[in-house]
Write an enzyme that holds these catalytic residues in place. Structure first.
Site, mmCIF file in Angstrom:
data_model
loop_
_atom_site.group_PDB
_atom_site.id
_atom_site.type_symbol
_atom_site.label_atom_id
_atom_site.label_comp_id
_atom_site.label_asym_id
_atom_site.label_seq_id
_atom_site.Cartn_x
_atom_site.Cartn_y
_atom_site.Cartn_z
ATOM 1 C CB SER A 155 -0.931 0.001 1.214
ATOM 2 O OG SER A 155 -0.172 -0.069 2.407
ATOM 3 N N GLY A 156 2.165 1.154 0.098
ATOM 4 C CA GLY A 156 3.045 2.326 0.115
ATOM 5 C C GLY A 156 3.377 2.812 -1.291
ATOM 6 C CB VAL A 180 8.385 1.510 -3.005
ATOM 7 C CG1 VAL A 180 9.141 0.421 -3.757
ATOM 8 C CG2 VAL A 180 9.279 2.736 -2.842
ATOM 9 N NE ARG A 209 0.914 0.998 10.492
ATOM 10 C CZ ARG A 209 1.902 0.291 11.021
ATOM 11 N NH1 ARG A 209 1.870 0.003 12.307
ATOM 12 N NH2 ARG A 209 2.919 -0.128 10.293
ATOM 13 C CB SER A 210 -2.907 -0.346 5.173
ATOM 14 O OG SER A 210 -1.652 -0.931 5.201
ATOM 15 C CB CYS A 253 16.238 6.154 -4.416
ATOM 16 S SG CYS A 253 16.101 7.100 -2.894
ATOM 17 C CD GLN A 279 18.307 11.964 -1.824
ATOM 18 O OE1 GLN A 279 19.510 11.842 -1.618
ATOM 19 N NE2 GLN A 279 17.408 11.205 -1.215
ATOM 20 C CE LYS A 302 19.865 4.901 4.711
ATOM 21 N NZ LYS A 302 18.429 5.196 4.497
ATOM 22 N NE ARG A 356 13.611 14.214 1.319
ATOM 23 C CZ ARG A 356 13.823 12.934 1.024
ATOM 24 N NH1 ARG A 356 13.669 12.506 -0.213
ATOM 25 N NH2 ARG A 356 14.217 12.087 1.961
ATOM 26 C CG HIS A 358 15.933 11.070 -5.921
ATOM 27 N ND1 HIS A 358 14.798 11.664 -5.448
ATOM 28 C CD2 HIS A 358 16.228 10.058 -5.049
ATOM 29 C CE1 HIS A 358 14.403 11.044 -4.335
ATOM 30 N NE2 HIS A 358 15.250 10.070 -4.080
HETATM 31 N N1 LIG Z 1 10.135 6.177 -1.802
HETATM 32 C C1 LIG Z 1 11.257 5.944 -2.492
HETATM 33 O O1 LIG Z 1 11.571 6.651 -3.459
HETATM 34 C C2 LIG Z 1 12.158 4.825 -2.085
HETATM 35 C C3 LIG Z 1 13.274 4.550 -2.875
HETATM 36 C C4 LIG Z 1 14.131 3.509 -2.511
HETATM 37 C C5 LIG Z 1 13.861 2.770 -1.386
HETATM 38 N N2 LIG Z 1 12.769 3.062 -0.613
HETATM 39 C C6 LIG Z 1 12.508 2.233 0.555
HETATM 40 O O2 LIG Z 1 11.355 1.461 0.300
HETATM 41 C C7 LIG Z 1 10.621 1.277 1.507
HETATM 42 C C8 LIG Z 1 9.200 1.790 1.317
HETATM 43 O O3 LIG Z 1 9.231 3.152 0.969
HETATM 44 P P1 LIG Z 1 7.892 3.927 0.575
HETATM 45 O O4 LIG Z 1 8.345 5.230 0.053
HETATM 46 O O5 LIG Z 1 7.021 3.089 -0.258
HETATM 47 O O6 LIG Z 1 7.236 4.141 2.006
HETATM 48 P P2 LIG Z 1 5.697 4.352 2.378
HETATM 49 O O7 LIG Z 1 5.001 5.066 1.289
HETATM 50 O O8 LIG Z 1 5.693 4.936 3.734
HETATM 51 O O9 LIG Z 1 5.132 2.868 2.444
HETATM 52 C C9 LIG Z 1 5.545 1.898 3.389
HETATM 53 C C10 LIG Z 1 4.568 0.752 3.352
HETATM 54 O O10 LIG Z 1 4.991 -0.265 4.247
HETATM 55 C C11 LIG Z 1 3.853 -0.719 5.010
HETATM 56 N N3 LIG Z 1 4.325 -1.258 6.289
HETATM 57 C C12 LIG Z 1 4.885 -0.608 7.312
HETATM 58 N N4 LIG Z 1 5.201 -1.453 8.312
HETATM 59 C C13 LIG Z 1 4.816 -2.672 7.893
HETATM 60 C C14 LIG Z 1 4.854 -3.972 8.476
HETATM 61 N N5 LIG Z 1 5.353 -4.180 9.690
HETATM 62 N N6 LIG Z 1 4.398 -5.009 7.756
HETATM 63 C C15 LIG Z 1 3.882 -4.828 6.524
HETATM 64 N N7 LIG Z 1 3.806 -3.622 5.924
HETATM 65 C C16 LIG Z 1 4.266 -2.554 6.601
HETATM 66 C C17 LIG Z 1 3.013 0.536 5.134
HETATM 67 O O11 LIG Z 1 1.631 0.290 5.315
HETATM 68 P P3 LIG Z 1 0.946 0.097 6.709
HETATM 69 O O12 LIG Z 1 1.890 0.552 7.770
HETATM 70 O O13 LIG Z 1 -0.290 0.916 6.659
HETATM 71 O O14 LIG Z 1 0.683 -1.351 6.727
HETATM 72 C C18 LIG Z 1 3.165 1.149 3.748
HETATM 73 O O15 LIG Z 1 2.285 0.565 2.837
HETATM 74 C C19 LIG Z 1 11.431 2.007 2.595
HETATM 75 O O16 LIG Z 1 12.295 1.086 3.204
HETATM 76 C C20 LIG Z 1 12.216 3.028 1.805
HETATM 77 O O17 LIG Z 1 13.403 3.412 2.456
HETATM 78 C C21 LIG Z 1 11.909 4.065 -0.960
#
Ligand SMILES: NC(=O)c1ccc[n+]([C@@H]2O[C@H](COP(=O)([O-])OP(=O)(O)OC[C@H]3O[C@@H](n4cnc5c(N)ncnc54)[C@H](OP(=O)(O)O)[C@@H]3O)[C@@H](O)[C@H]2O)c1
Length: 342
Positions: free
Chosen positions: A9-10, A12, A37-38, A130, A157, A211, A234, A241
């Site tokens: 649901s996030g 990515v 939560r979701s 990223c 970013q 990182k 940011r 990015h």
């Molecule tokens: N955004 C980017 O551009 C990017 C790029 C490279 C890497 N990343 C990495 O990718 C990951 C996700 O990033 P995002 O941007 O998609 O974050 P996000 O939009 O905050 O989404 C995170 C997702 O993880 C779920 N989640 C959290 N805790 C969980 C658990 N214990 N079990 C199952 N699901 C869980 C959340 O939903 P619920 O909590 O509601 O279940 C939500 O759907 C992070 O580690 C981030 O560092 C992101």
């Protein structure tokens, strides 16, 4: 092929679902895994609605592939369970990126060996940060062809790089001139730039800068001790990015050879002249790394400057992860295009 997306649901996770929808090897509906939560959230896949379910060990047991994008904590809890049950696991968080036993992969630079990492073998692979990924596609080609002495990066970013709560905070700040940070950013991001990403580290860096340095040293060929500096910033951009990169090569820059090498690099688009460049707005929604403003340093014959732009949700996360899976499955070429695409 049964694929699970942890964190579906996030930002990515949703992008992964879009990428998987057009891959021919994905012949079953993916399993959408979230926290309590979701659970129950509905997401569209190939025109149908799929329902997100809460993650547990049982749901991970039958998977061939697990794509994780749920942060460090969830990755630490569930990635080893899925790998232990035989799945090929690709994790997007920083949880495993520095573990020597876990490959840190940008397929165009250091691809995994097909056949040794497919489903049933319980392999865990880490997707890099990223910004690291897009720098690596550019600098990997240079490292291989010319050798690198130094690398310096200033990253700009996008807000989506910090997840869906960050986008919500940005929207709130745009509506309310008094809103700021909201627990996502250290200060207001709307109409601002913040040279601080992640927790502060004792030596003066912020975590994102460390990182980039540590991960590039793991990924770039022959660069284990490469001097790398980074300032991570940011900026109020939705997606995409941009990175101003300065590389110092082992020998003097021969621009026609450099252009030849970059032109031949899979996954990279090179702008036609030193004044041409791509912007995040133009690149968002596309899978390639765009290199522009390519020129030699005026006072240093070995220095090369470039402007490197990519979609953080695609090449910086979901697309790189799917490319890794396709390499492990023996599908497609070095840029992952080919057999995997419908
Ligand atoms: N955004 C980017 O551009 C990017 C790029 C490279 C890497 N990343 C990495 O990718 C990951 C996700 O990033 P995002 O941007 O998609 O974050 P996000 O939009 O905050 O989404 C995170 C997702 O993880 C779920 N989640 C959290 N805790 C969980 C658990 N214990 N079990 C199952 N699901 C869980 C959340 O939903 P619920 O909590 O509601 O279940 C939500 O759907 C992070 O580690 C981030 O560092 C992101």
């Amino acid at each position: 092929m049964k694929v699970g997306i942890l964190g579906a649901s996030g930002l990515v996770g949703r992008t992964m679902l879009e990428v998987l929808a057009v891959r021919s090897w994905v012949d079953e509906d993916p399993l959408l895994l979230v926290s309590g939560r979701s659970a129950g959230t509905k997401l569209s896949f190939r025109g149908r609605e799929l329902v997100c379910v809460e993650t547990d060990a049982q749901s991970l047991a039958g998977l061939d592939v697990l794509l994780c994008s749920a942060g460090r904590e969830a990755a630490g809890q569930w990635a080893p369970v899925a790998a232990g049950a035989g799945a090929l696991v690709v994790d997007n968080s920083s949880r495993f990126r520095l573990d020597e036993g876990v490959p840190l992969v940008v397929p165009e630079v250091n691809p995994p060996a097909a056949g040794r990492c497919g489903p049933g073998k319980g392999t865990l692979i880490a997707n890099p940060n990223c910004s690291t990924i897009q720098i690596a596609v550019f600098a990997g080609a240079l490292a291989r062809a010319f050798g690198l002495r130094e690398l310096h990066a200033v990253t700009l970013q996008a807000v989506s790089g910090a997840g869906q709560n960050a986008l919500a905070q940005w929207e709130k700040e745009k509506r309310d001139p008094d809103a700021a940070g909201g627990g996502v950013f250290p200060r207001r991001i709307a109409g601002n730039v913040l040279p601080a990403i992640g927790p502060a580290l004792p030596a003066g860096d912020f975590e994102e800068e460390a990182k980039v340095r540590r991960e590039l040293r793991r990924i770039l060929p022959g660069c284990r001790d490469l001097p790398v500096t980074c300032t991570a910033v940011r900026v109020p951009v939705h997606t995409g990015h941009s990175v101003a990169v300065r590389c110092v090569l082992e020998g003097p820059v021969d621009m026609s050879r450099v252009r030849g090498v970059l032109d031949g690099q899979a996954g990279l688009v090179l702008a036609s002249d030193p004044h041409a460049y791509a912007t995040p707005l133009e690149v968002a929604g596309t899978p390639l790394v765009h290199v522009g403003r390519l020129r030699a340093g005026p006072d240093q014959p070995r220095a090369l400057l470039a402007w490197v732009v990519a979609d953080n949700l695609l090449k910086g996360a979901a697309w790189n992860a799917v490319q890794i899976v396709e390499r492990c499955l023996g599908l497609g070429g070095p840029d992952g295009n080919g057999a995997g695409a419908t």
